[in-house]
Design an enzyme around this catalytic site. Structure first.
Site, PDB file in Angstrom:
ATOM      1  N   GLN A  95      22.063  28.598 -12.821  1.00 22.88           N
ATOM      2  CA  GLN A  95      23.489  29.269 -13.615  1.00 22.88           C
ATOM      3  C   GLN A  95      22.835  28.709 -14.905  1.00 22.88           C
ATOM      4  O   GLN A  95      22.657  27.479 -15.296  1.00 22.88           O
ATOM      5  CB  GLN A  95      24.401  28.519 -13.078  1.00 22.88           C
ATOM      6  CG  GLN A  95      25.802  29.222 -13.880  1.00 22.88           C
ATOM      7  CD  GLN A  95      26.020  30.499 -13.910  1.00 22.88           C
ATOM      8  OE1 GLN A  95      25.895  31.101 -12.850  1.00 22.88           O
ATOM      9  NE2 GLN A  95      26.100  31.367 -15.088  1.00 22.88           N
TER      10      GLN A  95
ATOM     11  N   ASP B  57      16.992  36.865 -10.546  1.00 26.58           N
ATOM     12  CA  ASP B  57      17.678  37.062 -11.717  1.00 26.58           C
ATOM     13  C   ASP B  57      16.795  37.401 -12.920  1.00 26.58           C
ATOM     14  O   ASP B  57      17.052  37.264 -14.149  1.00 26.58           O
ATOM     15  CB  ASP B  57      18.570  36.158 -12.117  1.00 26.58           C
ATOM     16  CG  ASP B  57      19.734  36.399 -13.136  1.00 26.58           C
ATOM     17  OD1 ASP B  57      20.082  37.656 -13.255  1.00 26.58           O
ATOM     18  OD2 ASP B  57      20.396  35.516 -13.822  1.00 26.58           O
TER      19      ASP B  57
ATOM     20  N   LYS C 176      29.938  34.376  -7.342  1.00 31.66           N
ATOM     21  CA  LYS C 176      28.445  34.828  -6.460  1.00 31.66           C
ATOM     22  C   LYS C 176      28.259  34.363  -5.282  1.00 31.66           C
ATOM     23  O   LYS C 176      27.842  35.144  -4.178  1.00 31.66           O
ATOM     24  CB  LYS C 176      27.333  34.161  -7.416  1.00 31.66           C
ATOM     25  CG  LYS C 176      27.193  34.870  -8.713  1.00 31.66           C
ATOM     26  CD  LYS C 176      26.320  33.993  -9.794  1.00 31.66           C
ATOM     27  CE  LYS C 176      26.348  34.858 -11.106  1.00 31.66           C
ATOM     28  NZ  LYS C 176      25.749  34.165 -12.252  1.00 31.66           N
TER      29      LYS C 176
END
Ligand code: NAP
Length: 281
Positions: free
Chosen positions: A96, A119, A52
């Protein structure tokens, strides 16, 4: 049989993003910045974060990496998230998944400011997305919808079967498919006779985290198979060999859904920097 090439499409999207950022730089506008938070030493998570961060660099985007020790507490992680929320140079925050067991992951996801939830992990973001209201949908489902739209795969009136109901994948994907006027069945580990559901599916989404799980002889001739799975050894959640014999179109693993996830993360971070209303994919 069409191979749905997420790799090429994602590179095209990333190139468009790069050009937009270049233009922003020329106009002296804020450079989009993604903050990633990695807690602990999980090698797969570390690889995902590295990918990423690299994608940000290639797009000319800024990134901030916060790598926290395995022993991090919920309170410490919440503090870090609050600092990033308060930083006006940060446009997106990615925590994450998974975090170590001692951490209350839901509380930490929900601490992410809604305008930086690129996200779609907050409860609020999920709710907005489910109602079709402006929000950033979770990146993997968003990437799947974008890929289907690119390939002209119709959803309206189609029977879509999603195998998996996780908060980051199965559930938001089902919600996006409902928005796109599909008739949706969501299957999970307690579903009885999974093949009977798949037998009538026009669109099949494998998102169960089980290597080569969905079998070709469960499928309707001519269906579309989207394999979101990614298991050790580059293996998807659908058995490519048997499914590709029945499907009219199928995603490969790797090179299908995976690269689309990163493209959507960059796209959402750019949208956040642009400060504009977000539309669903
Ligand atoms: P997860 O949190 O483990 O969820 C798996 C889901 O599959 C659960 O809802 C589970 O049901 C269901 N399931 C398990 N066994 C099943 C069975 N025998 N029949 C039907 N359903 C079953 O996994 P996830 O995070 O959603 O990830 C799913 C897959 O997508 C994995 O392969 C992962 O690596 C991949 N993934 C890829 C990306 C990407 O960027 N490409 C991103 C995220 C995930 P219950 O709810 O009943 O337990």
């Amino acid at each position: 049989m069409t191979l749905l090439d997420g790799k090429t499409l994602s590179l095209e999207i990333r190139e468009e993003i790069r050009k937009k950022i270049e233009k922003r730089k020329a106009e002296d506008k804020a450079i989009p910045c993604l903050a990633t938070i990695l807690v602990g030493l999980d090698p797969a998570s570390e690889t995902y974060v590295k990918m990423k961060v690299k994608a940000c660099e290639q797009a000319g985007m800024k990134s901030i990496r916060r790598d926290l020790p395995e022993s991090t507490t919920t309170a410490e992680l919440l503090e870090e998230i609050q600092r990033l929320n308060a930083n006006p140079d940060v446009h997106g925050i990615l925590l994450q998944h998974p975090v170590p067991e001692q951490i209350d992951e839901r509380a930490c996801f929900d601490a992410i400011a809604i305008d930086k939830d690129v996200d779609g992990v907050t409860t609020q973001g999920y709710g907005l997305m489910s109602f079709g209201l402006p929000s950033y949908p979770s990146c993997t489902p968003a990437g799947i919808m974008r890929m289907m739209s690119h390939y002209g795969i119709e959803t309206e009136g189609k029977h879509a079967v999603v195998v998996g109901r996780s908060a980051i994948l199965g559930r938001p994907l089902a919600a996006l498919l409902i928005q796109a006027n599909a008739t949706v069945t969501v299957c999970h580990s307690r579903t009885k006779d999974l093949p009977s559901h798949l037998a009538s599916a026009d669109l099949v989404f494998a998102a169960c985290g089980k290597p080569n799980f969905v079998q070709g002889d469960w499928l309707k001739e001519g269906c579309v198979v989207i394999d979101a799975g990614y298991n050790k050894g580059n293996i998807g959640d659908a058995d490519f060999e048997s499914c590709s014999k029945k499907a009219s179109a199928i995603t490969p693993v790797p090179g299908g859904v995976g690269p689309m996830t990163i493209a959507m993360l960059l796209s959402h971070t750019l949208q956040s920097a642009e400060g504009r209303d977000v539309s669903l994919v």
